[in-house]
Design a protein around this motif. Structure first.
Motif, short mmCIF file in Angstrom:
data_model
loop_
_atom_site.label_atom_id
_atom_site.label_comp_id
_atom_site.label_asym_id
_atom_site.label_seq_id
_atom_site.Cartn_x
_atom_site.Cartn_y
_atom_site.Cartn_z
N PHE A 247 -5.08 21.14 58.38
CA PHE A 247 -6.41 21.22 57.78
C PHE A 247 -7.41 20.57 58.73
CE2 PHE A 247 -3.33 20.56 54.27
CZ PHE A 247 -3.44 21.80 53.67
N ASN A 248 -8.62 21.11 58.72
CA ASN A 248 -9.71 20.57 59.55
C ASN A 248 -11.02 21.07 58.95
OD1 ASN A 248 -11.11 19.37 61.65
ND2 ASN A 248 -10.95 21.17 62.98
N THR A 249 -11.70 20.21 58.15
CA THR A 249 -12.83 20.71 57.37
C THR A 249 -13.85 19.60 57.10
OG1 THR A 249 -13.44 21.80 55.30
CG2 THR A 249 -11.65 20.22 55.20
N THR A 250 -15.07 20.02 56.82
CA THR A 250 -16.14 19.13 56.33
C THR A 250 -16.69 19.65 55.01
OG1 THR A 250 -17.77 20.35 57.63
CG2 THR A 250 -16.78 18.40 58.66
N VAL A 251 -15.97 20.59 54.37
CA VAL A 251 -16.41 21.18 53.11
C VAL A 251 -16.26 20.14 51.99
CG1 VAL A 251 -15.97 22.98 51.41
CG2 VAL A 251 -15.83 23.50 53.85
N PRO A 252 -17.33 19.84 51.23
CA PRO A 252 -17.20 18.88 50.12
C PRO A 252 -16.26 19.43 49.05
CG PRO A 252 -19.51 19.26 50.70
CD PRO A 252 -18.72 20.30 51.42
N GLY A 253 -15.48 18.54 48.44
CA GLY A 253 -14.57 18.97 47.39
C GLY A 253 -13.53 19.97 47.87
N PHE A 254 -13.07 19.81 49.10
CA PHE A 254 -12.14 20.76 49.71
C PHE A 254 -10.81 20.78 48.97
CE2 PHE A 254 -8.49 21.21 52.56
CZ PHE A 254 -8.69 22.50 53.04
N GLU B 253 -6.69 12.22 58.50
CA GLU B 253 -7.98 11.65 58.90
C GLU B 253 -8.99 12.03 57.83
OE1 GLU B 253 -8.92 12.06 63.25
OE2 GLU B 253 -7.28 13.52 63.12
N ALA B 254 -9.67 11.04 57.24
CA ALA B 254 -10.58 11.33 56.15
C ALA B 254 -11.63 10.23 56.02
CB ALA B 254 -9.82 11.47 54.84
N ASP B 255 -12.77 10.59 55.42
CA ASP B 255 -13.84 9.64 55.14
C ASP B 255 -13.87 9.22 53.69
OD1 ASP B 255 -14.73 9.81 57.78
OD2 ASP B 255 -16.02 11.54 57.34
N ASP B 256 -13.01 9.81 52.85
CA ASP B 256 -13.06 9.53 51.42
C ASP B 256 -11.66 9.70 50.82
OD1 ASP B 256 -14.10 9.00 48.86
OD2 ASP B 256 -15.97 10.03 49.36
N ALA B 257 -11.58 9.77 49.50
CA ALA B 257 -10.29 9.84 48.80
C ALA B 257 -9.67 11.23 48.95
CB ALA B 257 -10.48 9.49 47.33
N TRP B 258 -8.35 11.29 48.97
CA TRP B 258 -7.63 12.54 49.14
C TRP B 258 -6.29 12.50 48.40
CZ3 TRP B 258 -3.07 11.12 51.26
CH2 TRP B 258 -3.07 9.99 52.09
N THR B 259 -5.74 13.68 48.17
CA THR B 259 -4.40 13.84 47.59
C THR B 259 -3.67 14.90 48.39
OG1 THR B 259 -5.16 13.28 45.36
CG2 THR B 259 -3.08 14.48 45.53
N VAL B 260 -2.43 14.62 48.74
CA VAL B 260 -1.58 15.59 49.45
C VAL B 260 -0.30 15.79 48.63
CG1 VAL B 260 -0.17 16.03 51.49
CG2 VAL B 260 -2.48 15.12 51.75
#
Length: 680
Positions: free
Chosen positions: A269-276, A295-302
């Motif tokens: 993954f490689n994106t700047t789309v909000p709410g991806f 790599e992220a600037d905010d919260a994520w779930t994998v």
């Protein structure tokens, strides 16, 4: 095609085979599930792992796989794969069984088992016709014999269902354990691989495991914020896995797999789309833990999960980013629409991955790869398969099934239609006699065009048509030995149409005739010389063959791609009858003419010619000087002796120089110049 009676056996290729447990699709009939039992020399399984079915779709050895059910053409088929060369030596028999829910096998219409060889030909076919109250069936078994493999049509039913059948082969039936609950928003999860049932649970989510494409395991969830490294310590088998990601805020989000040296490997993954939110396919090597760098600037779930948890491409699917879809239907056309990114640009790509191919080395066939908004339609083959999608914006995919032929109308009219690779069985409208086959076949771009082979009962093929020789449409002779039915294997074709016509419709060859493409004539008369020349078209193939009532076919004359006229023998039966097949591409024009034997050159001194020809040697067997100027390095001169009916009975020479030639009629086969001179 080998159609087998109950109890019969037949050799099968010691090769990877595909087995289909088939039945006619009729709403309201019982659900049928196929399975395979691997038996040792004692006729029992070595453990629960030796039962392969939809809830345990792959044997630990990888040699037996349940590929799921496929529906199309009015049929439903459970597909099994048996890699016979790699079957463990301790396994002596592979039993193909089936169970049904909601009724008995007497209610299942047209239950059958069909085995396909690697070339697509049918190695064995067994139809069950005597089922009544049974709820489980042993359809057949593959067993070792004299260093090879054979198949036996068994047809034994069990009223006690799959549990009773399994008990007979040494499986201890257990109660079904509850399935692993699904992760919210991550799609349904399959039953864990460690949960093994002798019979599938009544409420099993069949759609959750449409086929086996990679390891099965409970979903693994990891959450975090900012940059991190994920290690999946839970056991995951080797093979393709699905990685799903949610990114809850703005800014940048990316994820890479890490290789054995702990370096970034594959970008998922490689994106700047909000709410991806997106899904990607990666290959897990299986010999170490799966590791991902986020790599992220905010919260994520994998979420790491089996490929079987992917969404199904059925009537239509929509998305807004990368995704992975599964497709289990038959060959179809897919309508794709892409809106582009926020600026109307962005990339949209679709790959098609087939389970039989190695996803570690083969990323699939690229179907679409475009920038900006688009509407495309692309073909996909028979499932099961996986579609990998890369997108920077909203998209949608819709499936348009290919037209389903009306089998009743086909039977009444003798016309069969389809698309792509197929094995077609045609029934002779007048058994004991030949019939005409009208064909229209579009190639799929293969170098030598499509091929159509006559498949015999052992799965061997004999070429009937080839696109580069016989063109996209024309006519030929089928059932040349008067067979009641013939199996045709179609390869490298797109759309095709086959139609049977009575042999009485063949044109009667009484004198000169002209036409284009491939055609069939009936000839009634004495042995004659057959002349053939090109009237239109380029340098494509143009030849004529003679067919007798008992099916034997021989080459009469071949222009070898030249405009120069050629001649050959018109060989007739004792009753003065034969069929003549003209083979040419559809745009090639020709002139054909039978003439009396008085036009055959007489070898009483020296005779010369160019290409195919016939000469008459009236004297006794003698030495003849043969010279030849080949047209190419592969051009040989061959001389055949003909009998009084002009049948080629003996090849008497394949060289030049002084040759001993018999008396009577002789056929010359070559593309170059030749000279025959009686010695002395």
């Amino acid at each position: 095609m080998t159609r087998m009676a109950k109890g019969a056996n037949t050799p099968v290729p010691a090769a990877p085979l595909r087995v289909a447990v088939c039945r006619r699709h009729v709403p309201g009939t019982p659900v049928v599930d196929a399975s395979v039992l691997l038996l040792d020399a004692n006729g029992t399984v070595r453990g629960d792992h030796d039962l392969v079915f939809y809830n345990q779709p792959t044997h630990p050895s990888g040699t037996v796989r349940h590929m799921g059910a496929v529906e199309g053409g009015g049929q439903i088929a459970d597909w099994l794969e048996l890699d016979l060369p790699r079957i463990e030596p301790a396994v002596r028999r592979l039993v193909i069984a089936a169970s049904c829910e909601g009724g008995a096998f007497g209610q299942v219409p047209d239950l059958s088992l069909q085995t396909l060889a690697p070339d697509g030909s049918t190695a064995a076919y067994f139809a069950v016709t005597d089922a009544t109250t049974e709820t489980a069936f042993v359809l057949g078994e593959f067993y070792r014999r004299d260093g090879g493999w054979k198949f036996r049509a068994v047809g034994q039913g069990y009223a006690s269902g799959l549990a009773g059948l399994a008990t007979d082969f040494g499986i201890a039936v257990k109660e079904s354990a509850p399935a692993q609950p699904a992760v919210p928003q991550a799609g349904p999860a399959p039953a864990p691989a460690s949960t093994r049932h002798a019979a599938p649970p009544a409420q099993a989510p069949r759609d959750a495991v449409p086929f086996s494409f990679g390891p099965e395991f409970p979903p693994v969830v990891r959450r975090g914020r900012g940059g991190d490294v994920i290690t999946v310590d839970e056991p995951i088998g080797r093979g393709p896995v699905l990685v799903e990601a949610w990114y809850e805020g703005d800014g940048y989000f990316a994820a890479h797999t890490l290789d054995v040296r702990n370096r970034e490997d594959e970008l998922l993954f490689n994106t700047t789309v909000p709410g991806f939110r997106g899904r990607a396919l990666t290959h897990h090597p299986g010999d170490r833990a799966l590791r991902l760098r986020v790599e992220a600037d905010d919260a994520w779930t994998v979420v790491v999960q089996p490929v079987s948890a992917a969404r199904h491409l059925s009537d239509g699917v929509q998305g807004t980013g990368p995704d992975v879809l599964v497709y289990t239907g038959t060959a179809a056309d897919v309508d794709a629409a892409y809106s582009g990114d926020e600026e109307g640009d962005g990339c949209f790509a679709v790959w098609c991955v087939e389970p039989a191919r190695n996803p570690e080395q083969d990323i699939g066939d690229l179907l679409i790869n475009e920038i900006g908004a688009l509407r495309h339609t692309v073909p996909i083959p028979d499932g099961p398969l996986v579609l990998r999608i890369e997108a920077d914006g909203p998209w949608s995919l819709g499936v348009r099934p290919l037209p389903v032929p009306d089998r009743a109308a086909e039977q009444a009219t003798g016309v069969r239609t389809g698309r792509g690779r197929a094995l077609v069985t045609l029934t002779n409208p007048t058994p004991g006699r030949p019939a005409l086959l009208d064909y229209a076949i579009q190639g799929d771009g293969a170098v030598f065009g499509y091929t159509v082979q006559i498949i015999d009962e052992y799965g061997d093929g004999e070429q009937l048509l080839r696109g580069g020789q016989d063109g996209r449409r024309g006519r030929t002779l089928l059932f040349r030995n008067g067979e009641s039915e013939v199996g045709l294997g179609i390869e490298d074709a797109a759309d095709w149409r086959l139609g049977l016509r009575p042999v009485e419709e063949a044109a009667v060859l009484t004198g000169p005739a002209q036409g284009t493409g491939s055609e069939v004539f009936r000839y009634d008369g004495p042995p004659a010389l057959l002349g053939l020349r090109r009237t239109a078209g380029g340098d494509g193939p143009l030849a004529a063959r003679t067919v007798q009532a008992h099916g034997r076919t021989v080459i009469s004359v071949d222009t070898c791609g030249r405009r120069r006229p050629a001649a050959g023998p018109l060989w007739v039966s004792g009753a003065g009858h034969c069929y003549v097949l003209v083979g040419a591409e559809e745009h090639t024009g020709w002139h054909i003419e039978p003439t009396g034997l008085q036009d055959v050159p007489v070898l009483d001194g020296t005779v010369s010619g160019h290409g195919y020809g016939v000469v008459h040697h009236p004297g006794p067997e003698t030495d003849v000087m043969v010279t030849h100027e080949p047209r190419s390095g592969l051009d040989l001169l061959v001389v055949w002796a003909l009998d009084e009916r002009l049948e080629p009975v003996r090849r008497v020479s394949t060289g030049t120089g002084l040759q001993r030639l018999p008396s009577g009629f002789l056929q010359i086969r070559t593309t170059g110049r030749w000279t025959l001179g009686v010695h002395g």
